[in-house]
Write a protein that holds these residues in place. Structure first.
Motif, mmCIF file in Angstrom:
data_model
loop_
_atom_site.group_PDB
_atom_site.id
_atom_site.type_symbol
_atom_site.label_atom_id
_atom_site.label_comp_id
_atom_site.label_asym_id
_atom_site.label_seq_id
_atom_site.Cartn_x
_atom_site.Cartn_y
_atom_site.Cartn_z
ATOM 1 N N ASP A 1 -17.943 12.703 21.593
ATOM 2 C CA ASP A 1 -16.589 12.994 20.972
ATOM 3 C C ASP A 1 -16.018 11.803 19.977
ATOM 4 O OD1 ASP A 1 -16.088 15.373 21.673
ATOM 5 O OD2 ASP A 1 -16.496 14.001 23.766
ATOM 6 N N ASP A 2 -14.561 10.898 19.780
ATOM 7 C CA ASP A 2 -13.958 10.237 19.237
ATOM 8 C C ASP A 2 -14.593 8.086 19.244
ATOM 9 O OD1 ASP A 2 -13.395 10.117 21.195
ATOM 10 O OD2 ASP A 2 -11.221 9.769 20.519
ATOM 11 N N ALA A 3 -15.946 8.540 20.377
ATOM 12 C CA ALA A 3 -16.374 7.336 20.401
ATOM 13 C C ALA A 3 -17.484 7.343 20.193
ATOM 14 C CB ALA A 3 -16.115 6.919 22.048
ATOM 15 N N LEU A 4 -18.299 5.775 19.776
ATOM 16 C CA LEU A 4 -19.533 5.958 19.451
ATOM 17 C C LEU A 4 -20.204 4.479 20.802
ATOM 18 C CD1 LEU A 4 -21.897 6.361 17.500
ATOM 19 C CD2 LEU A 4 -21.374 3.801 16.404
ATOM 20 N N LEU A 5 -21.203 4.920 21.419
ATOM 21 C CA LEU A 5 -21.837 4.816 22.568
ATOM 22 C C LEU A 5 -22.643 3.797 21.843
ATOM 23 C CD1 LEU A 5 -22.391 4.096 25.702
ATOM 24 C CD2 LEU A 5 -24.213 5.910 25.608
ATOM 25 N N VAL A 6 -23.147 2.209 22.081
ATOM 26 C CA VAL A 6 -23.777 1.442 21.231
ATOM 27 C C VAL A 6 -24.359 0.745 22.592
ATOM 28 C CG1 VAL A 6 -23.554 -0.813 20.768
ATOM 29 C CG2 VAL A 6 -22.290 1.408 19.853
ATOM 30 N N THR A 7 -25.841 0.673 22.582
ATOM 31 C CA THR A 7 -26.309 -0.228 23.918
ATOM 32 C C THR A 7 -27.346 -0.750 23.367
ATOM 33 O OG1 THR A 7 -26.383 2.236 25.145
ATOM 34 C CG2 THR A 7 -27.737 1.047 25.648
ATOM 35 N N ALA A 8 -27.831 -2.401 23.489
ATOM 36 C CA ALA A 8 -28.415 -3.091 22.547
ATOM 37 C C ALA A 8 -29.577 -3.423 24.298
ATOM 38 C CB ALA A 8 -27.788 -3.913 21.634
ATOM 39 N N ARG A 9 -30.602 -3.998 23.893
ATOM 40 C CA ARG A 9 -31.390 -4.611 24.384
ATOM 41 C C ARG A 9 -31.881 -5.515 23.155
ATOM 42 N NH1 ARG A 9 -30.833 -1.565 27.903
ATOM 43 N NH2 ARG A 9 -31.580 0.475 29.123
ATOM 44 N N VAL A 10 -32.033 -6.714 24.157
ATOM 45 C CA VAL A 10 -32.040 -7.669 22.108
ATOM 46 C C VAL A 10 -32.727 -9.094 23.626
ATOM 47 C CG1 VAL A 10 -31.592 -9.698 20.697
ATOM 48 C CG2 VAL A 10 -30.144 -7.308 21.074
ATOM 49 N N SER A 11 -33.528 -9.549 23.038
ATOM 50 C CA SER A 11 -35.300 -10.814 23.431
ATOM 51 C C SER A 11 -34.926 -11.553 22.663
ATOM 52 C CB SER A 11 -36.191 -10.366 24.328
ATOM 53 O OG SER A 11 -36.748 -10.095 22.918
ATOM 54 N N GLY A 12 -35.863 -12.994 22.908
ATOM 55 C CA GLY A 12 -35.906 -14.471 22.140
ATOM 56 C C GLY A 12 -34.416 -15.033 21.622
ATOM 57 N N LEU A 13 -33.607 -14.588 22.713
ATOM 58 C CA LEU A 13 -32.327 -15.619 22.478
ATOM 59 C C LEU A 13 -32.008 -16.845 23.118
ATOM 60 C CD1 LEU A 13 -29.644 -12.564 22.167
ATOM 61 C CD2 LEU A 13 -30.618 -13.761 20.658
ATOM 62 N N THR A 14 -31.531 -17.155 22.274
ATOM 63 C CA THR A 14 -31.083 -19.313 23.033
ATOM 64 C C THR A 14 -29.691 -18.524 24.107
ATOM 65 O OG1 THR A 14 -29.219 -19.577 21.892
ATOM 66 C CG2 THR A 14 -31.353 -20.445 21.591
ATOM 67 N N GLN A 15 -29.651 -18.952 25.927
ATOM 68 C CA GLN A 15 -28.821 -18.391 26.311
ATOM 69 C C GLN A 15 -27.318 -18.864 25.684
ATOM 70 O OE1 GLN A 15 -29.358 -20.768 30.663
ATOM 71 N NE2 GLN A 15 -27.708 -19.764 31.853
ATOM 72 N N GLY A 16 -26.613 -17.807 26.475
ATOM 73 C CA GLY A 16 -25.316 -17.854 26.340
ATOM 74 C C GLY A 16 -25.245 -16.747 24.666
ATOM 75 N N LEU A 17 -24.012 -16.967 24.191
ATOM 76 C CA LEU A 17 -23.153 -15.667 24.226
ATOM 77 C C LEU A 17 -23.416 -16.049 22.277
ATOM 78 C CD1 LEU A 17 -19.594 -16.622 25.139
ATOM 79 C CD2 LEU A 17 -21.125 -14.360 26.203
ATOM 80 N N HIS A 18 -23.536 -15.426 22.293
ATOM 81 C CA HIS A 18 -23.968 -14.457 20.461
ATOM 82 C C HIS A 18 -23.234 -13.557 19.327
ATOM 83 C CE1 HIS A 18 -27.672 -16.496 20.780
ATOM 84 N NE2 HIS A 18 -27.894 -16.622 22.324
ATOM 85 N N GLY A 19 -23.088 -13.815 18.912
ATOM 86 C CA GLY A 19 -22.217 -12.644 18.246
ATOM 87 C C GLY A 19 -23.295 -11.711 17.785
ATOM 88 N N PHE A 20 -22.276 -10.588 16.958
ATOM 89 C CA PHE A 20 -22.613 -9.434 17.071
ATOM 90 C C PHE A 20 -22.124 -8.916 16.087
ATOM 91 C CE2 PHE A 20 -24.318 -4.551 19.801
ATOM 92 C CZ PHE A 20 -25.565 -5.326 18.573
ATOM 93 N N HIS A 21 -22.849 -7.646 15.025
ATOM 94 C CA HIS A 21 -22.248 -7.466 13.896
ATOM 95 C C HIS A 21 -22.725 -6.639 13.139
ATOM 96 C CE1 HIS A 21 -20.338 -11.806 14.499
ATOM 97 N NE2 HIS A 21 -19.158 -10.739 14.662
ATOM 98 N N ILE A 22 -21.666 -5.341 12.508
ATOM 99 C CA ILE A 22 -22.361 -4.555 11.599
ATOM 100 C C ILE A 22 -21.705 -4.846 10.351
ATOM 101 C CG2 ILE A 22 -22.359 -1.859 10.530
ATOM 102 C CD1 ILE A 22 -21.258 -1.270 13.667
ATOM 103 N N HIS A 23 -23.334 -5.175 9.234
ATOM 104 C CA HIS A 23 -22.945 -5.889 8.623
ATOM 105 C C HIS A 23 -23.146 -4.160 7.190
ATOM 106 C CE1 HIS A 23 -22.326 -10.251 9.316
ATOM 107 N NE2 HIS A 23 -23.186 -9.843 10.100
ATOM 108 N N GLU A 24 -22.155 -5.278 5.857
ATOM 109 C CA GLU A 24 -21.888 -3.933 4.993
ATOM 110 C C GLU A 24 -23.338 -3.404 3.955
ATOM 111 O OE1 GLU A 24 -19.353 -5.523 2.212
ATOM 112 O OE2 GLU A 24 -21.453 -7.556 1.813
ATOM 113 N N LYS A 25 -24.578 -3.673 4.227
ATOM 114 C CA LYS A 25 -25.463 -3.645 3.395
ATOM 115 C C LYS A 25 -26.350 -3.380 4.527
ATOM 116 C CE LYS A 25 -24.183 -6.101 -0.601
ATOM 117 N NZ LYS A 25 -24.455 -7.149 -0.834
#
Length: 179
Positions: A58-82
Motif C-alpha cells: 500500500d503506502d509503505a515499502l517493506l525493506v528487508t536486508a541481510r548483510v555480512s562481512g561488516l565490522t561489529q556495530g552500527l553502519h550507515g545505510f542509504h539509497i543513493h541517487e545514481k
C-alpha cells in the motif's frame, strides 16, 4: 561472499539476476505486490555484501536486508541517487537520494532525505539484518521511486545530524535496486 569473487564477477551475477527478474511488474489481478531487490557487492578492500528486498505494501515499502562481512556495530545505510556502483569506492552512486531537498536525518524521527534508512547493526560475526516499513518510498510513481537507484552500506554509524550525509564513513558495499 567468497573471497575469490572479483567485483566484475559480482557485477555479472547481479546483471544476470536482474535479467531474470520481470521488469514489467505484476499484471492486473495478479494479487502480487510490486517488488525489487539489490544485491550488495563489496567495494575495493571490503568484504561486505548481501541482499536487500523491497516489497510495496500500500503506502509503505517493506525493506528487508541481510548483510555480512561488516565490522561489529552500527553502519550507515542509504539509497543513493545514481544506479551506478562501478567505481571501486562506489562514489559513482552519487549522493543520498534527496528529491525533496530536505536535510539529512533519522528516517524514523523528523526531517530526512528520502534515501535515509535506519542503520544496520552488525553482530560479532559481522552479520546484520533489518526489516522495516518506510513511508514515502515506492517502486513506481506513487511516491519517491527508488528503482534504478543504488543502495550503499557505510563503514561507520550515521550520526543523523551532520550534513549532507551523516558522517558515516567510506562506502563498504553497493548494489543497484532492480525490479
Amino acid at each position: 561472499m567468497h573471497k575469490s569473487m572479483t567485483p566484475a564477477t559480482i557485477l555479472a551475477l547481479t546483471l544476470i539476476a536482474a535479467g531474470c527478474a520481470s521488469s514489467a511488474g505484476p499484471g492486473p489481478g495478479s494479487g502480487k505486490q510490486p517488488s525489487a531487490q539489490a544485491l550488495l557487492a563489496p567495494t575495493q578492500g571490503s568484504r561486505a555484501g548481501g541482499s536487500v528486498s523491497f516489497v510495496q505494501q500500500d503506502d509503505a515499502l517493506l525493506v528487508t536486508a541481510r548483510v555480512s562481512g561488516l565490522t561489529q556495530g552500527l553502519h550507515g545505510f542509504h539509497i543513493h541517487e545514481k544506479g551506478d556502483c562501478s567505481a571501486p569506492d562506489a562514489s559513482s552512486a552519487g549522493g543520498h537520494y534527496n528529491p525533496a531537498a530536505t536535510k539529512h536525518g533519522n528516517p524514523q524521527a523528523g526531517e530526512h532525505h528520502a534515501g535515509d534508512l535506519p542503520m544496520l547493526e552488525a553482530d560479532a560475526s559481522g552479520n546484520a539484518t533489518l526489516s522495516v516499513k518506510l513511508r514515502g518510498l515506492s517502486l513506481d510513481d506513487t511516491g519517491h521511486n527508488i528503482v534504478g537507484r543504488s543502495l550503499v552500506v557505510h563503514a561507520g554509524a550515521d550520526d543523523y545530524t551532520s550534513q549532507p550525509a551523516g558522517n558515516s564513513g567510506p562506502r563498504v558495499a553497493c548494489g543497484v535496486i532492480v525490479r
